[in-house]
Design an enzyme around this catalytic site. Structure first.
Site, PDB file in Angstrom:
ATOM      1  N   ARG A  24      22.959  46.844  36.852  1.00 48.33           N
ATOM      2  CA  ARG A  24      22.751  46.716  38.294  1.00 48.33           C
ATOM      3  C   ARG A  24      22.772  48.070  38.972  1.00 48.33           C
ATOM      4  O   ARG A  24      23.407  49.003  38.543  1.00 48.33           O
ATOM      5  CB  ARG A  24      23.857  45.850  38.915  1.00 48.33           C
ATOM      6  CG  ARG A  24      23.737  44.380  38.677  1.00 48.33           C
ATOM      7  CD  ARG A  24      24.855  43.616  39.356  1.00 48.33           C
ATOM      8  NE  ARG A  24      24.794  43.706  40.811  1.00 48.33           N
ATOM      9  CZ  ARG A  24      25.711  44.292  41.560  1.00 48.33           C
ATOM     10  NH1 ARG A  24      26.747  44.884  41.016  1.00 48.33           N
ATOM     11  NH2 ARG A  24      25.589  44.298  42.878  1.00 48.33           N
ATOM     12  N   LYS A  35      35.850  43.539  30.619  1.00 51.55           N
ATOM     13  CA  LYS A  35      34.435  43.160  30.613  1.00 51.55           C
ATOM     14  C   LYS A  35      33.931  42.926  29.199  1.00 51.55           C
ATOM     15  O   LYS A  35      34.064  43.772  28.321  1.00 51.55           O
ATOM     16  CB  LYS A  35      33.595  44.252  31.290  1.00 51.55           C
ATOM     17  CG  LYS A  35      32.118  43.904  31.395  1.00 51.55           C
ATOM     18  CD  LYS A  35      31.373  44.932  32.221  1.00 51.55           C
ATOM     19  CE  LYS A  35      29.882  44.623  32.304  1.00 51.55           C
ATOM     20  NZ  LYS A  35      29.157  45.577  33.165  1.00 51.55           N
ATOM     21  N   ARG A  58      42.032  45.269  45.017  1.00 56.73           N
ATOM     22  CA  ARG A  58      42.573  46.208  45.995  1.00 56.73           C
ATOM     23  C   ARG A  58      44.047  46.430  45.686  1.00 56.73           C
ATOM     24  O   ARG A  58      44.796  45.468  45.512  1.00 56.73           O
ATOM     25  CB  ARG A  58      42.424  45.637  47.397  1.00 56.73           C
ATOM     26  CG  ARG A  58      42.828  46.613  48.513  1.00 56.73           C
ATOM     27  CD  ARG A  58      42.732  45.922  49.851  1.00 56.73           C
ATOM     28  NE  ARG A  58      43.828  44.955  50.008  1.00 56.73           N
ATOM     29  CZ  ARG A  58      43.823  43.970  50.906  1.00 56.73           C
ATOM     30  NH1 ARG A  58      42.769  43.782  51.671  1.00 56.73           N
ATOM     31  NH2 ARG A  58      44.854  43.165  51.003  1.00 56.73           N
TER      32      ARG A  58
END
Length: 270
Positions: A62, A127, A263
């Site tokens: 991406r 991942k 976060r």
């Protein structure tokens, strides 16, 4: 290592009754499996065209990133899916592909499979697979999309992925020698076929719950970075069109593009 001809035959056997629904082009090398299908789109013959590469010299991720793969250690492939004439622009398609990969991995015995909006498949936060969807312009043709998928199968010890903190592969996820890549591919293609039939009939809304169940960051504080903005809030899941829902002090925001990361909590190190 199996030849790609043997792998293709094994793949066709594993797909079984659906084998006639696919055209498999298994290559030793190409620049990008997505590019093969976007640059020279096959004629519509009613089947799903699949390009698999042992080696990509210019694999794409991406937002212009490079997709890294290793010979014999990764599964990289792209599929061409066509939609009914006059259908609206597909929404949430990368999320549907993520569900298909997740379900295929779960059927292979992988536990802890998660989905990270909009295009990553994780196992316990690391991942394992990535997805790149590219829509083909209409120009009077049947609407179509190329879905590119890369799965880490058995990475070498020296493999590194820049800007990616946690990376895993199928061998580590299973804690055992992984199945042949042709069998992994067969599982994913069968799931894609099933889910995209549902998607074509009822849209992403019909599959939204399946994505939410595997949401890696459900109800967690996240940061979303795009080329123009940075947002922070609580991940509330996804909308019926695949947009990420972010709960902020100003209310719920719909996010259509960006990279998501956890976060840091107040007082924690970034």
């Amino acid at each position: 290592m199996r030849s790609h001809t043997e792998a293709r035959r094994e793949l066709e056997r594993a797909i079984g009754a659906l084998a006639d629904s696919f055209v498999i082009d298994w290559r030793v090398e190409c620049a990008s499996t997505n590019s093969v299908l976007t640059d020279a789109t096959p004629a519509d013959d009613g089947r799903v065209h699949v390009v698999v590469a042992e080696r990509q010299t210019a694999g794409r991720g991406r937002r212009g990133r490079q997709w890294l793969s290793w010979d014999g250690a990764s599964l990289t492939f792209s599929t061409l899916w066509r939609f009914a004439p006059g259908a609206p622009v597909p929404a949430g398609l990368s999320l549907v592909a993520g569900i298909a990969v997740a379900r295929a991995l779960e059927q292979l015995g992988v536990q802890g499979v998660q989905l990270k909006w909009p295009n990553d498949v994780l196992v316990h936060g690391d991942k394992l697979a990535g997805i790149l969807v590219e829509l083909l312009p209409g120009r009077g043709r049947t609407p179509a999309a190329v879905i590119g998928i890369g799965i880490n199968v058995d990475l070498p010890a020296h493999a590194e992925v820049p800007d990616q903190e946690g990376v895993t592969d199928l061998a580590r996820a299973l804690q055992a020698p992984p199945p042949a890549r042709s069998l992994v591919l067969a599982s994913v293609l069968v799931e894609l076929q099933r889910l995209l039939e549902t998607y074509a009939a009822a849209g992403f809304a019909a599959l939204r719950g399946a994505w939410q169940q595997r949401n890696a960051f459900a109800d967690l504080p996240v940061r979303i970075c795009s080329d123009t903005d940075t947002l922070e809030g609580i991940c509330s899941g996804v909308d019926d069109d695949g947009a990420l829902l972010l709960r902020t002090e100003a209310g719920t925001r719909r996010v259509l593009v960006g990279d998501v990361s956890l976060r840091p909590l107040p007082g924690a190190k970034a």
